[in-house]
Motif scaffolding. Structure first.
Motif, PDB file in Angstrom:
ATOM      1  N   LYS A 326      -0.412 -60.201  14.106  1.00  0.00           N
ATOM      2  CA  LYS A 326       0.082 -58.974  13.800  1.00  0.00           C
ATOM      3  C   LYS A 326       0.457 -58.468  12.305  1.00  0.00           C
ATOM      4  N   HIS A 327       1.013 -59.612  11.848  1.00  0.00           N
ATOM      5  CA  HIS A 327       1.647 -59.419  10.170  1.00  0.00           C
ATOM      6  C   HIS A 327       0.626 -60.436   9.480  1.00  0.00           C
ATOM      7  N   GLN A 399       4.650 -58.701   5.525  1.00  0.00           N
ATOM      8  CA  GLN A 399       5.535 -58.486   6.347  1.00  0.00           C
ATOM      9  C   GLN A 399       6.194 -57.330   6.730  1.00  0.00           C
ATOM     10  N   PRO A 402       2.745 -53.702   9.001  1.00  0.00           N
ATOM     11  CA  PRO A 402       1.687 -54.232  10.070  1.00  0.00           C
ATOM     12  C   PRO A 402       0.449 -53.302   9.885  1.00  0.00           C
TER      13      PRO A 402
END
Ligand SMILES: Cc1ncc(COP(=O)(O)O)c(C=O)c1O
Lengths: 540, 705
Positions: A326-327, A399, A402
């Motif tokens: 996701k990140h 961070q 996304p």
């Protein structure tokens, strides 16, 4: 001058005069013996051996010394007739040696260029001006879409990173002029290390000044002679070099095949039991997303096996860090798996973070060990400060945004969708063992084993020509065709033929970026499809 | 004042290089003996610009010829004031020494000294107009404190016998190690029983073997850790003339360090910043900034895919010109330059003969290549020759087949020894034994030779006689990465075979710009000349003779790069070369006179001072940081011990820089003198006092000994 502890130090060298001659004789004798001993090849091994055996069992050491003396005596008897080094040594007169020297003709320093070599050199594009999504391949030429450079989240043209780099330049200069041990360890390095460790959720991290050198130095820092490494057959070149230099015992398992991995692990276990050898370090080495074909590692399964058989996992996330999850934390995030479970995560800042250098993240013990024992970290100047701060900025961007990765996912999906009309739908996931042909559509001319989340897409021909050269040439034709008709730059995967452990099949390499517009990606996929059909389709 | 012959212009240079020179003597030599007067240059209109530029580049600047320099600014306009700081003839830096020596004769009070040296590291003694920070690059304009780094055949390349300390010193060193080892084992023995938790990670646990067993890590834990406060000191800012270190303390015997939150600015004699190009200000930093704005910061991707920029090609062209090779390629890391190129050059059936002190990257590369390796004693040409004779006559082991090829790998300047390779002898051997020569110039490029082109330049040898020239940009150029240079054929082949071009990231634009800027300022950039004269008879023509170490053609620079005039006309580069050469020779000679055992060549900017006792290393390092004399200016030094050196020859290593002023070296000499007396480090006989050394700096530098 009244520092008391210092004074006492200097007085240790004061020795009563009558003792001096005696001491000097003793020490010269000692020096002589030590010097001779050090010249014997392998003497450090002997020293270590003696030390360790003495620790285990002093009586055995005594016995061994006696045995050694005996063996030496026997050997010396045999050796007296034979001089020179090694029993294979032939004694020659000076005249004969001179003749041999005159006669000897070395082969040329470099071999003659192969046919494909010239073509390869010519096919390397030069970019005029900045690298990025749109590049120019000649001065003042038309911009083309760059799908050959890893730029997953578009960090390459990030203005904020440039600003940070310039600010850093203005207080740190460019080079660090020294390795980390000798005043090259900057606060910005520490900061980046801490940030990556926090980002991944591990204890510590250590920086290297090149991504390629990182993994090939991390492996030999831990794996030594006598240790066991089980590696995927498809690992990238840098890992292969690391394996080679470690001198450990290396076993390969079939690429991406967890059953085969388990088989190899069992086999090693059996052998160890049979030999009753002492406990050695055991490692599994694999990549998150494989550089050679874009497939993804089944991390949960590997971790399960590693725990069961007591292995440590060295995971190369050079491609997947900043691309997967996701990140962009890599495959650990993708599988929702704590990164702590992986013993060493090696990544590169040159791929997704668009700066330069590499890192290895893991426990405090793992990183501390590398600071002292990893050759590329100890013996090389540290990374320029501006690359470290720009990398820090890139990590914080990952961070906090996304969306960088969602747009990447969208673009990958769009690209694959348009390409899938000519590729069989073969998605290597948990049940990856079904062969592609089982679901192939009958028009298929290509095969894409890359994972659907991978921004690095490798395209293999299904019915390649007979020789590798012909296949490479064909692929180059596709590349050229695509460039001239659609203005899209991709590349065929460059290989070091003859130096690879297992020659990878020729393939085309496409790098998708989240910063590309959807329209561009679709157009590129369509262009590639027609180029493939035009060039590779007609050959069938 | 006795002036060395080498400092005066236009004198003759070493003539006899190696055995019968098969070709006319190397062009630089003839260049040097060309009439240096600017008038004769001007009398020859078609070549005037070039010739006079050549003069600037090859001849030490005479004290009175500022006008020549001024006349050379590229566009013909007079120099701007900020360019002019080099022409200031004041002897500002001598001011401090004279104050110092004056005071020491009447026992200067520590307050006086402390006051004098309060801002010593950041403020020059007089005002200057320069934009470069004094803390990064010291201002030192005395033209007498310059020297030309060039081989003097009257001085041996290697001393016949390394100086040896008294046997008691060696004996006590061994005793120290024995005590350390015995105590270490005792502590381990007790520790394992009383504090098992501290040893847990060194023991097999839970079915896993220890990553790092207590046995393997004994040296690290029990010996090196005692010195750990001297290593890996965290720093910030530029590693220039001074460096800022973070202060730290350890309460658990160096297991962990805590930052105290304060910093110390110290004189930096540790970084490989030979020419002082590590800087956050000045022309090179400006060029790097321009590059970031124009190109970004990314080196993503490999050279073979789509990460070859025009900037890479420009840089490679310039590097080739700089080192005098036909072609060159750059790699993004110096270490990887060796470790990825050597496997592309040799393989099974080839033999690599390697100096015993070769760098780890070379050993890494050779091990990867699969070639057989033999090692010869450091710099011992007789040992090399007999090894060559043995290897060629015996052929490959067991089969006795002849070797496919033999590659001799040596370094130009050894980073721990300060010793130079005996290149003339090496080339003689090369002609006889037909091996290929790989020369790692990581430390010597930029730092050695009258034109800064490395050891070939230093010895006056045509670089094309060396098959493979390797070097790094981390040192003299203040950048990062490395290069390989050689014939075009070779480099083309390496581009295809080297691991780095296919699989490693490419060099980043700011680094490339830093290299281009620093390199071209050492070379000087030729003003755009009307069509370069391609005159075959013109043996001096820079254009037709790449090996002549002439200036870079202006086309070699990217069009967008604006360098200040002092960089373009080569004056600053030359100034830096001369300053570095003076500093090196001065410190090396001075330390010898003070009675220290110093290894290496006197022209080497790397100066190892032998300490022997392991305990004294730490004391030395700490006494330099927390000075014991009246003047408290901190100095950071590098201490090196086993395994980087043989067990007993532990040493302190100074790396000098052009950014150091003479006064910095004076300060360093005084500090060494203090500590040397305190720690009893003067193992040889002292022949001069430190004040004598300082007063006679120029004579010491000029003298042969
Ligand atoms: C001889 C030699 N080669 C190569 C290197 C590696 O260079 P870098 O620090 O740029 O990786 C060094 C650096 O210490 C060196 O001394």
């Amino acid at each position: 001058m009244s520092d008391v502890p210092l004074r006492s130090q200097s007085s240790t060298t004061e020795i009563p005069t009558p003792l001096l001659p005696l001491l000097s004789i003793l020490s010269s004798a000692f020096l002589f013996v030590q010097d001779r001993f050090r010249r014997i090849p392998g003497s450090p091994i002997i020293v270590r051996y003696i030390q360790s055996s003495y620790q285990d069992d002093p009586y055995r050491s005594l016995l061994e010394v006696l045995l050694l003396a005996f063996a030496l005596r026997t050997l010396l008897k045999g050796r007296t007739r034979e001089e020179g080094s090694g029993k294979n040594f032939i004694k020659l007169t000076e005249k004969e040696i001179d003749d041999l020297v005159d006669e000897w003709q070395p082969v040329p320093l470099i071999d003659a260029p192969g046919e494909i070599d010239e073509e390869t050199l010519d096919s390397i594009p030069t970019i005029y001006g900045p690298n990025g999504i749109k590049i120019k391949l000649s001065p003042g030429g038309k911009p083309v879409l760059n799908m050959a450079t890893p730029n997953w989240t578009g960090m390459m043209e990030n203005e904020k990173m440039k600003e940070v780099a310039i600010t850093t330049l203005r207080s740190y200069g460019v080079g660090t002029c020294g390795p980390a041990g000798f005043y090259g360890y900057l606060d910005v390095h520490m900061r980046f290390e801490a940030e990556v460790a926090a980002f991944l959720g591990v204890e510590a991290c250590i920086m290297y000044s090149q991504g390629f050198a990182a993994i090939s130095s991390v492996i030999p820092a831990f794996a030594k002679r006598g240790d066991i490494i089980v590696a995927d057959r498809g690992v990238n070149f840098a890992i292969q070099k690391g394996l080679q230099i470690s001198r450990s015992q290396i076993r390969f398992y079939a690429h991406g095949d967890m059953k085969d991995l388990e088989r190899v692990l069992q086999q090693v276990e059996r052998e160890q039991k049979r030999k009753g050898s002492k406990l050695t370090k055991k490692f599994i080495v694999a990549e998150g997303v494989f550089e050679n074909d874009g497939m993804m590692l089944d991390l949960p399964k590997v971790c399960e096996l590693k725990k069961k058989y007591k292995y440590r996992l060295i995971l190369d996330e050079t491609q997947s860090f900043g691309m997967i999850g996701k990140h962009g934390r890599g495959v650990t995030e993708f599988y929702n798996f704590p990164a702590k479970e992986v013993d060493m995560i090696v990544g590169s800042m040159a791929t997704s973070l668009a700066t330069g250098g590499g890192f290895c993240a893991g426990s405090e013990v793992v990183c501390q060990h590398q600071r002292i024992n990893s050759s590329a970290s100890v013996f090389s100047a540290s990374l320029p400060a501006l690359l470290a701060t720009a990398s820090s900025t890139a990590v914080s961007l990952l961070q906090s945004n996304p969306s960088l990765l969602t747009s990447l996912a969208t673009n990958i999906a769009a690209f694959r969708h348009h390409l899938s009309k000519i590729e069989p739908v073969s998605i290597p996931e948990q049940d990856s063992n079904s062969s592609p042909s089982s679901q192939a559509n009958k028009d298929a001319i290509i095969h894409v084993p890359s994972h659907p989340s991978s921004a690095l897409i490798h395209i293999f021909l299904l019915n390649p020509p007979d020789t590798m050269e012909a296949e490479e040439r064909l692929l180059q034709e596709v590349v050229d065709e695509l460039l001239s008709t659609s203005g899209v730059l991709i590349t065929r995967a460059r290989r070091l033929r003859g130096q690879e452990q297992f020659e990878p099949e020729p393939s085309l390499k496409v790098c998708i970026s989240g910063a590309m517009s959807k329209k561009d990606v679709e157009k590129a996929a369509q262009g590639l499809r027609s180029a493939l059909i035009k060039v590779a389709g007609k050959k069938r | 004042m006795p002036r060395s012959s080498r400092r005066s212009s236009g004198q003759s240079t070493p003539t006899n290089i190696g055995s019968p020179p098969s070709k006319p003597l190397f062009p630089t030599v003839s260049l040097r003996s060309s009439p240096p007067s600017s008038h004769s240059a001007l009398s020859d209109p078609p070549k005037s610009a070039r010739t006079s530029l050549m003069n600037v580049l090859t001849r030490p600047r005479p004290v009175t010829s500022i006008s020549t320099t001024t006349a050379l600014s590229i566009d013909g306009s007079p120099l701007t004031p900020e360019d002019e700081f080099f022409s200031d003839q004041s002897t500002i830096s001598s001011y401090a020494s004279s104050v110092m020596s004056g005071m020491s004769s009447r026992q200067a009070s520590s307050e006086e000294l402390a006051k004098l040296y309060k801002d010593y590291l950041v403020k020059p003694f007089v005002n200057t107009k320069s934009t470069i920070k004094h803390s990064e690059f010291g201002h030192d304009n005395n033209p007498n404190w310059r020297w030309t780094s060039q081989w003097n055949p009257n001085e041996p390349i290697h001393v016949a016998e390394e100086p040896q300390p008294a046997y008691t010193v060696l004996l006590m060193t061994y005793v120290s190690y024995i005590i350390l080892i015995v105590f270490g084992h005792m502590r381990d023995f007790l520790g394992k029983r009383f504090y098992p938790a501290n040893y847990a990670h060194l023991q097999p646990h839970n079915g896993y073997a220890a990553l790092n067993s207590d046995f393997d890590s004994f040296y690290t834990r029990r010996l090196k850790k005692r010195l750990d406060d001297c290593f890996s000191r965290p720093t910030t800012g530029v590693a220039g003339r001074t460096i800022v270190c973070y202060d730290r303390v350890s309460n658990d015997e160096h297991d962990t360090f805590q930052m105290t939150g304060t910093t110390t600015r110290a004189l930096n004699v540790s970084s490989y910043n030979y020419l002082g190009f590590a800087s956050s200000t000045g022309g090179c930093a400006d060029a790097a900034e321009q590059a970031i704005r124009k190109y970004g910061i990314s080196g993503a991707g490999t050279r073979h895919d789509a990460s070859t920029l025009d900037l890479h090609k420009q840089c490679e062209g310039l590097v080739a010109r700089f080192v005098g090779g036909e072609s060159a390629m750059v790699v993004s890391m110096g270490y990887a330059t060796n470790s990825t190129t050597l496997p592309a050059l040799v393989n099974k059936g080839c033999l690599v003969i390697s100096d015993e002190f070769n760098h780890a990257s070379i050993r890494f590369g050779v091990r990867l290549s699969g070639a057989s390796t033999r090692v010869f004693k450091h710099n011992d040409m007789t040992a090399l020759e007999s090894l060559l004779r043995e290897c060629i006559s015996q052929g490959q082991p067991r089969t006795h087949r002849p070797w496919k090829k033999i590659l001799v790998v040596v370094e130009g300047l050894y980073s721990m020894e300060g010793s130079l390779v005996n290149l003339p002898k090496m080339l003689e051997l090369k002609r006889r034994y037909k091996f290929y020569l790989y020369l790692d110039e990581a430390h010597s490029v930029g730092a050695m030779g009258p034109n800064g082109r490395g050891v070939c330049d230093y010895f006056g040898i045509d670089p094309r006689e060396v098959d493979i020239l390797m070097g790094t940009f981390t040192k003299s150029f203040g950048a990062s990465g490395g290069y390989i240079s050689g014939s075009k054929e070779l480099i083309d082949r390496l581009r295809l075979r080297s691991h780095a071009t296919t699989y490693a990231e490419s060099m980043t634009p700011p680094v490339l710009a830093q290299i281009i800027a620093s390199m071209s300022s050492i070379m000087g950039v030729a003003p755009p000349l009307a069509a370069p004269v391609q005159d075959e008879s013109d043996t001096l023509s820079i254009v037709s003779r790449p090996a002549a170490y002439g200036p870079a053609p202006s086309g070699a620079l990217p069009a967008w790069m604006n360098l200040p005039t002092v960089l373009l006309n080569g004056t600053e580069g030359r100034e830096r070369l001369r300053r570095l050469a003076f500093n090196s020779r001065y410190l090396s000679s001075g330390l010898r006179k003070l009675g220290f055992i110093v290894y290496g060549h006197r022209d080497s900017p790397i100066i190892p001072l032998l300490v022997y006792h392991p305990a004294k290393m730490r004391l030395f390092s700490n006494c330099m940081l927390h000075r014991i004399g009246a003047d408290k200016t901190p100095i950071v030094v590098v201490v090196v011990a086993y395994p980087a050196t043989p067990l007993i020859t532990s040493r302190v290593r100074f790396c000098l820089s052009a950014s150091h002023t003479k006064n910095d070296i004076d300060l360093l000499l005084r500090a060494c003198d203090e500590v040397g007396d305190l720690l009893d480090l003067k193992y040889a006989t002292q022949t001069m006092s430190v004040e004598e050394v300082i007063a006679n700096a120029e004579e010491l530098v000029a003298a042969n000994f």
